[in-house]
Design an enzyme around this catalytic site. Structure first.
Site, PDB file in Angstrom:
ATOM      1  N   LYS A  53      -5.712  83.634   0.104  1.00 53.43           N
ATOM      2  CA  LYS A  53      -5.509  82.202   0.356  1.00 53.43           C
ATOM      3  C   LYS A  53      -5.078  81.982   1.797  1.00 53.43           C
ATOM      4  O   LYS A  53      -5.561  81.090   2.485  1.00 53.43           O
ATOM      5  CB  LYS A  53      -4.482  81.625  -0.624  1.00 53.43           C
ATOM      6  CG  LYS A  53      -5.050  81.469  -2.039  1.00 53.43           C
ATOM      7  CD  LYS A  53      -3.990  81.162  -3.088  1.00 53.43           C
ATOM      8  CE  LYS A  53      -4.633  81.156  -4.479  1.00 53.43           C
ATOM      9  NZ  LYS A  53      -3.655  81.035  -5.567  1.00 53.43           N
ATOM     10  N   GLN A  97       2.588  80.625  -6.493  1.00 51.47           N
ATOM     11  CA  GLN A  97       1.643  81.505  -7.189  1.00 51.47           C
ATOM     12  C   GLN A  97       2.174  81.844  -8.589  1.00 51.47           C
ATOM     13  O   GLN A  97       3.317  82.248  -8.746  1.00 51.47           O
ATOM     14  CB  GLN A  97       1.455  82.787  -6.358  1.00 51.47           C
ATOM     15  CG  GLN A  97       0.440  83.748  -6.936  1.00 51.47           C
ATOM     16  CD  GLN A  97      -0.985  83.192  -6.960  1.00 51.47           C
ATOM     17  OE1 GLN A  97      -1.445  82.615  -5.989  1.00 51.47           O
ATOM     18  NE2 GLN A  97      -1.661  83.356  -8.083  1.00 51.47           N
ATOM     19  N   ASP A 120      -2.220  72.395  -5.979  1.00 48.41           N
ATOM     20  CA  ASP A 120      -2.759  72.977  -7.209  1.00 48.41           C
ATOM     21  C   ASP A 120      -2.986  71.893  -8.269  1.00 48.41           C
ATOM     22  O   ASP A 120      -3.560  72.177  -9.323  1.00 48.41           O
ATOM     23  CB  ASP A 120      -1.780  74.020  -7.776  1.00 48.41           C
ATOM     24  CG  ASP A 120      -2.259  75.446  -7.543  1.00 48.41           C
ATOM     25  OD1 ASP A 120      -3.436  75.619  -7.171  1.00 48.41           O
ATOM     26  OD2 ASP A 120      -1.450  76.378  -7.738  1.00 48.41           O
TER      27      ASP A 120
END
Ligand code: NAD
Length: 292
Positions: A53, A97, A120
């Site tokens: 990422k 994460q 997200d």
């Protein structure tokens, strides 16, 4: 029939190039989008995801801030970090994460992320906006899946879509995005009866379950678009390899178009994370959404 291959790597590459152009235009206006990724613990798969990422962000001209915390970090410290990132002007996107270590509540930590930086799309605010049809930040994997479907089927109106899986991360938001495109949507899950017959009714079949080759060839209607979200590690002749939820060989002899797995939805997930970061950076400053 042999299905058209939906090349997620290529489509993600094109999206990343458009994102890089948008970022460079923002730099010209003195705006420098930034993405902060928080990793707690040393899960090897998460470590790879976080590194990828960061690299993808930098390749698109987005500043990347990595925060790696030891597995034993107290929940309160993770919450404090998220609050600092919420307040940091250099940060447009905050991603924590998953999975988090067992002593930390994912819901508690996600609940702390400022909705405007929730790249997200997991906060209640962004999930609610998606449900209400309002503008927000949409989860990356479902957004990437929609882009792949539209690459082969520009108009989704009236199509029968079946989504296998009802997770908050993939299945539910994907079903809502398909509904917003005026599909007739059915969500299937572990308690669904006669999955094969239901799947055969689908013009668009999306599998997000996490079971290798659950979707057999005879689940697929002739000419259907098949999106395989699954990533499963299997042993094959003593070697570990990744496969999706769909029996690719069998399904591609019936489908009209199909994603490979890996190489389909996965690359789109990262590209859509960058897309969300750029959208968040623009919206926070009252700029119009770049055309991505
Ligand atoms: P999850 O475990 O949270 O959800 C799985 C869903 O599948 C559940 O809703 C469950 O009801 C349903 N299910 C289980 N057995 C079923 C069955 N026999 N028939 C129909 N439905 C069934 O998983 P998730 O986070 O939604 O991820 C799903 C898969 O997608 C996993 O393989 C994951 O690794 C993969 N994934 C890929 C990406 C990507 O970028 N490509 C991103 C996220 C998840």
């Amino acid at each position: 029939m042999t299905a058209l291959l939906i090349d997620g790597k290529k489509i993600a590459g094109e999206l990343r190039a458009r994102i890089a152009d948008a970022v460079s235009a923002m730099h010209g206006r003195g705006v420098s989008p930034g993405l902060a990724v928080v990793l707690v613990g040393d899960d090897p798969a998460s470590d790879v995801y976080v590194r990828n990422k960061g690299k993808a962000a930098e390749a698109a001209g987005i500043r990347s801030f990595e925060h790696r915390l030891p597995a034993a970090t107290p929940e309160a410290d993770v919450v404090a970090l998220v609050r600092r990132l919420n307040a940091d002007e250099a940060v447009d996107g905050v991603l924590v994460q998953m999975p988090l270590p067992a002593h930390i509540s994912a819901a508690r930590v996600i609940g702390e992320i400022a909705p405007a930086k929730d790249v997200d799309g997991l906060t209640s605010v962004n999930a609610g906006r998606l449900l209400l049809g309002e503008t927000g930040l949409v989860p990356c994997t479902p957004q990437g899946s929609i882009i792949l479907i539209k690459s082969v089927l520009p108009r989704l109106e009236g199509k029968n879509a079946v989504v296998l899986g009802r997770s908050i991360l993939v299945g539910k938001p994907l079903a809502l995005l398909l509904l917003a495109e005026n599909c007739t949507v059915t969500i299937a899950h572990s308690k669904t009866r006669d999955l094969a017959a239901l799947c055969r009714s689908a013009d668009i079949l999306c599998a997000a379950v996490g079971r290798p080759r659950l979707v057999a060839g005879d689940f697929v209607k002739e000419g259907a678009v098949v999106i395989d979200v699954g990533i499963n590690r299997v042993e094959d002749g003593g070697k570990a390899r990744l496969v999706g939820d769909v029996d690719f060989e069998a399904a591609s002899s019936r489908a009209g178009a199909i994603t490979p797995a890996p190489g389909g939805v996965g690359p789109m997930t990262i590209a859509c994370l960058l897309r969300n970061t750029v959208l968040a950076a623009a919206r926070r400053r009252g700029l119009p959404d770049p055309n991505l």
